[in-house]
Design a protein around this motif. Sequence first.
Motif, mmCIF file in Angstrom:
data_model
loop_
_atom_site.group_PDB
_atom_site.id
_atom_site.type_symbol
_atom_site.label_atom_id
_atom_site.label_comp_id
_atom_site.label_asym_id
_atom_site.label_seq_id
_atom_site.Cartn_x
_atom_site.Cartn_y
_atom_site.Cartn_z
ATOM 1 N N ALA A 1 0.822 -1.221 0.000
ATOM 2 C CA ALA A 1 0.000 0.000 0.000
ATOM 3 C C ALA A 1 0.851 1.264 0.000
ATOM 4 O O ALA A 1 0.343 2.362 -0.222
ATOM 5 C CB ALA A 1 -0.923 -0.005 1.219
ATOM 6 N N SER A 2 2.152 1.110 0.266
ATOM 7 C CA SER A 2 3.030 2.280 0.326
ATOM 8 C C SER A 2 3.788 2.418 -0.995
ATOM 9 O O SER A 2 4.096 1.430 -1.658
ATOM 10 C CB SER A 2 4.024 2.091 1.476
ATOM 11 N N ASP A 3 4.125 3.657 -1.343
ATOM 12 C CA ASP A 3 4.909 3.873 -2.561
ATOM 13 C C ASP A 3 6.389 4.071 -2.267
ATOM 14 O O ASP A 3 7.188 4.234 -3.169
ATOM 15 C CB ASP A 3 4.382 5.096 -3.322
ATOM 16 N N GLU A 4 6.726 4.121 -0.967
ATOM 17 C CA GLU A 4 8.110 4.443 -0.590
ATOM 18 C C GLU A 4 8.880 3.191 -0.199
ATOM 19 O O GLU A 4 8.593 2.586 0.841
ATOM 20 C CB GLU A 4 8.111 5.428 0.595
ATOM 21 N N PRO A 5 9.857 2.767 -0.991
ATOM 22 C CA PRO A 5 10.642 1.592 -0.615
ATOM 23 C C PRO A 5 11.329 1.773 0.740
ATOM 24 O O PRO A 5 11.793 2.866 1.081
ATOM 25 C CB PRO A 5 11.700 1.490 -1.720
ATOM 26 N N CYS A 6 11.359 0.697 1.515
ATOM 27 C CA CYS A 6 12.101 0.713 2.772
ATOM 28 C C CYS A 6 12.763 -0.645 2.951
ATOM 29 O O CYS A 6 12.382 -1.629 2.311
ATOM 30 C CB CYS A 6 11.182 1.041 3.940
ATOM 31 N N TRP A 7 13.775 -0.682 3.811
ATOM 32 C CA TRP A 7 14.650 -1.852 3.897
ATOM 33 C C TRP A 7 14.595 -2.509 5.269
ATOM 34 O O TRP A 7 14.688 -1.830 6.291
ATOM 35 C CB TRP A 7 16.094 -1.429 3.665
ATOM 36 N N GLY A 8 14.495 -3.848 5.257
ATOM 37 C CA GLY A 8 14.784 -4.637 6.444
ATOM 38 C C GLY A 8 13.749 -4.549 7.546
ATOM 39 O O GLY A 8 12.665 -3.992 7.374
ATOM 40 N N ILE A 9 14.121 -5.109 8.697
ATOM 41 C CA ILE A 9 13.134 -5.255 9.779
ATOM 42 C C ILE A 9 12.807 -3.921 10.450
ATOM 43 O O ILE A 9 11.801 -3.816 11.130
ATOM 44 C CB ILE A 9 13.571 -6.303 10.835
ATOM 45 N N GLN B 1 21.275 -10.560 6.599
ATOM 46 C CA GLN B 1 21.596 -10.321 8.013
ATOM 47 C C GLN B 1 23.037 -9.837 8.122
ATOM 48 O O GLN B 1 23.933 -10.346 7.425
ATOM 49 C CB GLN B 1 21.410 -11.632 8.801
ATOM 50 N N GLY B 2 23.290 -8.870 8.993
ATOM 51 C CA GLY B 2 24.639 -8.346 9.181
ATOM 52 C C GLY B 2 25.564 -9.413 9.761
ATOM 53 O O GLY B 2 25.139 -10.253 10.560
ATOM 54 N N LEU B 3 26.827 -9.345 9.349
ATOM 55 C CA LEU B 3 27.782 -10.365 9.785
ATOM 56 C C LEU B 3 27.883 -10.436 11.311
ATOM 57 O O LEU B 3 27.839 -11.510 11.905
ATOM 58 C CB LEU B 3 29.158 -10.056 9.172
ATOM 59 N N LEU B 4 28.001 -9.257 11.961
ATOM 60 C CA LEU B 4 28.185 -9.267 13.409
ATOM 61 C C LEU B 4 26.971 -9.878 14.111
ATOM 62 O O LEU B 4 27.100 -10.622 15.085
ATOM 63 C CB LEU B 4 28.420 -7.828 13.887
ATOM 64 N N SER B 5 25.793 -9.595 13.598
ATOM 65 C CA SER B 5 24.602 -10.161 14.255
ATOM 66 C C SER B 5 24.534 -11.674 14.032
ATOM 67 O O SER B 5 24.062 -12.406 14.901
ATOM 68 C CB SER B 5 23.320 -9.455 13.825
ATOM 69 N N SER B 6 25.036 -12.148 12.891
ATOM 70 C CA SER B 6 25.080 -13.615 12.689
ATOM 71 C C SER B 6 26.024 -14.251 13.713
ATOM 72 O O SER B 6 25.734 -15.320 14.260
ATOM 73 C CB SER B 6 25.586 -13.950 11.288
ATOM 74 N N LEU B 7 27.150 -13.584 13.973
ATOM 75 C CA LEU B 7 28.130 -14.151 14.903
ATOM 76 C C LEU B 7 27.640 -14.125 16.348
ATOM 77 O O LEU B 7 28.115 -14.876 17.189
ATOM 78 C CB LEU B 7 29.457 -13.381 14.809
ATOM 79 N N CYS B 8 26.675 -13.249 16.623
ATOM 80 C CA CYS B 8 26.147 -13.102 17.990
ATOM 81 C C CYS B 8 24.791 -13.802 18.167
ATOM 82 O O CYS B 8 24.151 -13.634 19.199
ATOM 83 C CB CYS B 8 25.986 -11.620 18.336
ATOM 84 N N ALA B 9 24.366 -14.568 17.149
ATOM 85 C CA ALA B 9 23.025 -15.173 17.191
ATOM 86 C C ALA B 9 23.073 -16.564 17.815
ATOM 87 O O ALA B 9 23.652 -17.490 17.240
ATOM 88 C CB ALA B 9 22.459 -15.257 15.779
ATOM 89 N N PRO B 10 22.452 -16.729 18.998
ATOM 90 C CA PRO B 10 22.457 -18.063 19.611
ATOM 91 C C PRO B 10 21.470 -18.990 18.911
ATOM 92 O O PRO B 10 20.532 -18.522 18.272
ATOM 93 C CB PRO B 10 21.983 -17.785 21.046
ATOM 94 N N PRO C 1 9.761 2.050 13.619
ATOM 95 C CA PRO C 1 8.591 1.334 14.145
ATOM 96 C C PRO C 1 9.038 0.031 14.817
ATOM 97 O O PRO C 1 10.091 -0.497 14.489
ATOM 98 C CB PRO C 1 7.767 1.034 12.874
ATOM 99 N N PRO C 2 8.232 -0.477 15.767
ATOM 100 C CA PRO C 2 8.596 -1.750 16.404
ATOM 101 C C PRO C 2 8.677 -2.859 15.354
ATOM 102 O O PRO C 2 7.981 -2.800 14.350
ATOM 103 C CB PRO C 2 7.447 -2.033 17.374
ATOM 104 N N THR C 3 9.531 -3.839 15.615
ATOM 105 C CA THR C 3 9.607 -4.970 14.696
ATOM 106 C C THR C 3 8.938 -6.187 15.323
ATOM 107 O O THR C 3 8.951 -6.346 16.543
ATOM 108 C CB THR C 3 11.068 -5.300 14.321
ATOM 109 N N ARG C 4 8.374 -7.059 14.462
ATOM 110 C CA ARG C 4 7.764 -8.277 14.986
ATOM 111 C C ARG C 4 8.818 -9.367 15.193
ATOM 112 O O ARG C 4 8.519 -10.445 15.670
ATOM 113 C CB ARG C 4 6.684 -8.773 14.023
ATOM 114 N N TYR C 5 10.062 -9.095 14.813
ATOM 115 C CA TYR C 5 11.084 -10.142 14.870
ATOM 116 C C TYR C 5 11.763 -10.139 16.237
ATOM 117 O O TYR C 5 12.432 -9.173 16.604
ATOM 118 C CB TYR C 5 12.103 -9.935 13.748
ATOM 119 N N GLU C 6 11.610 -11.258 16.954
ATOM 120 C CA GLU C 6 12.111 -11.297 18.329
ATOM 121 C C GLU C 6 13.592 -11.618 18.417
ATOM 122 O O GLU C 6 14.177 -11.554 19.493
ATOM 123 C CB GLU C 6 11.282 -12.317 19.136
ATOM 124 N N TRP C 7 14.215 -11.953 17.283
ATOM 125 C CA TRP C 7 15.635 -12.305 17.337
ATOM 126 C C TRP C 7 16.524 -11.072 17.492
ATOM 127 O O TRP C 7 17.719 -11.178 17.787
ATOM 128 C CB TRP C 7 16.065 -13.102 16.100
#
Length: 262
Positions: free
Chosen positions: A31-39, A157-166, A227-233
């Motif tokens: 519904a939006s015309d403005e591209p946005c990126w990621g979570i 996904q950013g490299l650092l966040s992959s390395l810190c993901a349990p 805005p808040p993200t629905r992704y809990e990781w």
Amino acid sequence: MSDVSAHARANQAFWNEQASDMVEDARKKWASDEPCWGIWEVPEQRIGILPDVDGLDALELGCGTAYFSAWFARRGARPVGVDLSEAQLETARAMQAEHALDFPLIHASAEAVPLPDAGFDLVFSEYGASLWCDPYLWIAEAARLLRPGGTLLFLTQGLLSSLCAPDSEEPVAETLVRPLFGLRKIDWSDDDSVSFHLPHGEWIKLLRDMGFDIQRLHELQMPEGAPPTRYEWMTREWASRWPCEEIWLARKTSSAVDASGT
Ligand SMILES: C[S@@+](CC[C@H](N)C(=O)[O-])C[C@H]1O[C@@H](n2cnc3c(N)ncnc32)[C@H](O)[C@@H]1O
């Protein structure tokens, strides 16, 4: 599609299950015309990385609900979406009907795309093939499918966040929990999905070996007031201090050499 890899089958099942949770996000973005990126929905205007797509043949690998392809179509491109999840493609088709915007959606794996060589000016992925496909397979496909001088643009996904993901339902930690050396495939034990991550040095070698000239690596910071993200990781605190996502921009300049990564 009998030759689809085991990890692609696992991810197909995972995304068919997840699809109903993605519908609300699809509705909002279509519904939006403005591209946005990621979570964190970082506006493209803040990043300035999308090329002018007017008149381009654009291929989205792992298109999901295909809102990026819709943005491309509204900017004058001829998009084609590829995805392995029937349920995600069903949402994409419903959005097309609601918005009277039609472009081809192909049910296939982005690791073996049933399209001829050199048919596209832009190959794109936002958390699609870029995260869920083996880079040594889908980047080879991107190189094959792009015309000389074509653009490859993807967010993962950013490299650092992959390395810190349990490997648990806990969010990303503030300490390293995985080794960098050997980083490639993560089998998630809580939901049987499989994602792919590479050290930056390996991305650079793979992209260059496949004939790409790297133009930009943009590491995303969560903007204040996102805005808040629905992704809990991921947490707001983490994403405001370190890059939880990264965008790569490359141009195809020459033919690929063998880069099987094995
Ligand atoms: C988070 S969605 C990203 C797509 C889009 N940005 C969205 O949010 O709708 C991930 C998509 O990658 C797709 N995917 C995973 N493995 C794939 C594969 N081997 N080939 C094609 N698509 C795949 C999934 O089916 C899913 O629709």
